[in-house]
Design an enzyme around this catalytic site. Sequence first.
Site, PDB file in Angstrom:
ATOM      1  N   ASP A 134       0.780  -1.175  -0.025  1.00 24.64           N
ATOM      2  CA  ASP A 134       0.059   0.089   0.192  1.00 24.64           C
ATOM      3  C   ASP A 134       0.916   1.179  -0.085  1.00 24.64           C
ATOM      4  OD1 ASP A 134       0.807  -0.878   2.471  1.00 24.64           O
ATOM      5  OD2 ASP A 134      -0.378   0.478   3.305  1.00 24.64           O
ATOM      6  N   GLU A 135       0.073   2.394  -0.560  1.00 26.63           N
ATOM      7  CA  GLU A 135       0.764   3.671  -0.387  1.00 26.63           C
ATOM      8  C   GLU A 135       2.269   3.625  -0.722  1.00 26.63           C
ATOM      9  OE1 GLU A 135      -1.362   5.812   3.588  1.00 26.63           O
ATOM     10  OE2 GLU A 135       0.216   4.572   4.011  1.00 26.63           O
TER      11      GLU A 135
END
Lengths: 505, 505
Positions: free
Chosen positions: B325-326
């Site tokens: 993620d991210e």
Amino acid sequence: MLQGKMKRGFCVSFVVWVVVVAAGFASVDGLNVWPMPESVSKGLSSLYLSKGFRLLTEGSEYRDESGILKDGFLRLLDVVESAHVVDGNWTGYDSLAALEGLHVVVFSPSDELQYGIDESYKLSIPATGNPIYAHLEAQTVYGALHGLQTFSQLCHFNFETRIIEVHKAPWVIKDQPRFSYRGLLIDTSRHYQPLPMIKNVIDAMAYTKLNVLHWHIVDSQSFPLEIPSFPKLWNGAYSPSERYTMDDAVEVVQYAQRRGVNVLAEIDVPGHARSWGIGYPSLWPSSNCRQPLDVSNEFTFKVIDGILSDFSKVFKFKFVHLGGDEVNTSCWTVTPHVKNWLKKQGLNESEAYEYFVLRAQKIALSHGYEMVNWEETFNDFGNKLNPKTVVHNWLGGGVAQRVVAAGLRCIVSNQDQWYLHYMETTWPQFYMNEPLTNITNPKQQELVIGERLWTPFDKLAKDPNLVAGRLAHFRCLLNQRGVAAAPLFGNGRAVPNYPGSCYKQ
Amino acid sequence: MLQGKMKRGFCVSFVVWVVVVAAGFASVDGLNVWPMPESVSKGLSSLYLSKGFRLLTEGSEYRDESGILKDGFLRLLDVVESAHVVDGNWTGYDSLAALEGLHVVVFSPSDELQYGIDESYKLSIPATGNPIYAHLEAQTVYGALHGLQTFSQLCHFNFETRIIEVHKAPWVIKDQPRFSYRGLLIDTSRHYQPLPMIKNVIDAMAYTKLNVLHWHIVDSQSFPLEIPSFPKLWNGAYSPSERYTMDDAVEVVQYAQRRGVNVLAEIDVPGHARSWGIGYPSLWPSSNCRQPLDVSNEFTFKVIDGILSDFSKVFKFKFVHLGGDEVNTSCWTVTPHVKNWLKKQGLNESEAYEYFVLRAQKIALSHGYEMVNWEETFNDFGNKLNPKTVVHNWLGGGVAQRVVAAGLRCIVSNQDQWYLHYMETTWPQFYMNEPLTNITNPKQQELVIGERLWTPFDKLAKDPNLVAGRLAHFRCLLNQRGVAAAPLFGNGRAVPNYPGSCYKQ
């Protein structure tokens, strides 16, 4: 007493620490023991705890028939070994010397725990020997337990060797508390605390060398404790399950005693006792004016006598706490039968308050107790208090000096500095609060029996920032042991604001 | 993943409950079991646990050689008896019948704990018999452990008899979880959690029938875990003592397994991994642009391979979590050697992100794992993900329906409803969050492997206020067992605003 005095569970609440501990993990002198012992000398050698690290007690007068010392030793191993899995097979001991055990010599055969017992100990860990044993001497088993706590703080898991090590041997630590009363109050009336929670608090007290659990058992809000002499009193509990049997109280007292913690039981009369009348409504002046307890009713004192009689079988601490704070006597003057009684006795309301407190004191004395009373009793009629009274300060500073000047003993716990639930109080305020402020006469100093302080005055840091690293270390150690002690930064009980090392929060 | 996802310790955080539970101590139907079982029938008889209350296992195919069942039974007795001191001498049993023990029959000889095992159980407590035994049947020992948890919630200390009683027999409870994945995430990178704290969390999970400890071990902030294949990785720990050895990880896995809890280990690559480069700086694109991990460096994947190889020896759960993620790829495009590599490979930055995630997936597969990845991987290149991928939702609602429509499995944990550290989220929001929202196709429903939900959908209350009393009861029970579960009123983890009964807060 403000109703906010209680707090839920245990939490070392230190707040708003504005100086960043740039160094991080160690205190200035590398000595991470909390509280700071009276005297410490150390060396440069490293030892490791051998696989069979054991307790020896040869030479003790104390027989440990109840296993207090043995259990304390097992708890020591438990907290030290719970941090990480110890490698039982590691064999690269070349550069390290084995510490084969701890030889504990206790001079007193008695395991009576009481106010004023000798809590001193001397812990020596030699750097050499064949075999090497640490040596712990104490007058009482409870002094020895403190020594075990200190020893536990010298143990470190080594991530290279995967075993428990003691660094900086040889150690010689001589230690004793500055104050013989070091208390923590829990209030089970405003918030019922389950037995396992109370035991957790006692564990945390032992880690910090506190020795009095002040159990504010009952108050206006609820009456959780069974009183066999007056079995309807605990009808005033919040709910059927939020109660303690007397056997539960015995369990608390024994659990505490085995960890060197006395239990000071409190009933707070006459002002904080509304819950008493749920079971016995005649204790109320009337059903719509419910406290203070009805001073005009002989039954009131019979109940107090019954409670203290029951207490005396369970709570063996020298003191019982009779409260006596925040007494609003208006119910006495608006309730006809009480008002008439006052008139008949020729007492005004404040005299009736005094009469009540002094009569309760006599009952306590008759059951072998000395009494603690909140400071209002001293402020209002101090010269009438029984000389065996200990005056418990809570309203603010400056009380202790007046109390001891009057020849009475005093417990300092001024709310502006030492109330754990005041979230805005900073830990340096806690640390810097000096119980003997403006008390210079040594005889008067002896009358301040303390609250919560171990370290000798001249070993206390003048600047709390100097102990911040050591305190952070201790807080992380408490976390390690399952005590949810809060960060030094932020408000009391606050979570950390940002990710980061425990040692920097 | 937001850095705030982690939380310290365990806390059942339920917030701002605006309907007063006037009734107090009991739920509407008087059944205080949490979570609600699939089916329950009860009667009107009272039994008591006999002094010798014991475990029988005749007829089990399961031999319990590792003592999982026996230890579970001892823990049952322990939590039930820790509330109050039981009177071992009470003899007034006339109106009560003795429950002599619990007969547990486990059909499967295996004690392998894995995703998707049968966790069902059937608990019967007859009202009569000579002698009377409760009967617990389960396919697996882990189903039996759930049955023991339910049994423990039927036990009550009776303040009259001073013994443990079971009311409302005969009981017949048939039960199984709605979802086979019921997880709780801890983040030991942002805040190191000592081993005893992690164990406390696991205990609390067992009480609530959760079965996956999602261990977000490492992240950008710190790398606390030993990786034998790359021994400098944990140089990225916050401090020397804020680390876990691999033996510590084994300890966590075993402790969890013995309580029916799987451990899902996570490394969050390539975006949440800055701490990796403390030990191996070549994992950073450059020393001043430190994440994502250097996609151009073969060593990066060698390290991931080493980690997952080490993981596979310890974390036996079917899944490993690879994060993903991210990912902000700007370090890849501003660092010359990475930029050149991208150019050479003909990849733009988002293709390089996809390349990284898919290559990490292949490594995981090579070590026998199926993979969990955070939802960005699905949102960005869902059709490229390996079919064995489980997509882990966190950003918000509505993701699961797209994931399962694409034929992939999904774990729902939308932050707006199920992030425990979002203090403003109310417990009814937690309760009402429905993982299968807008997913009506049964085949697709099966792909939502859940997160944290036990009770069958049709047994869930449509109005959370209907379960508030039962939840309050469970919260007090957790407190009783030493879990500092927060009040239903107030913000998450808040202390009660006012004095009062646990059951009303």
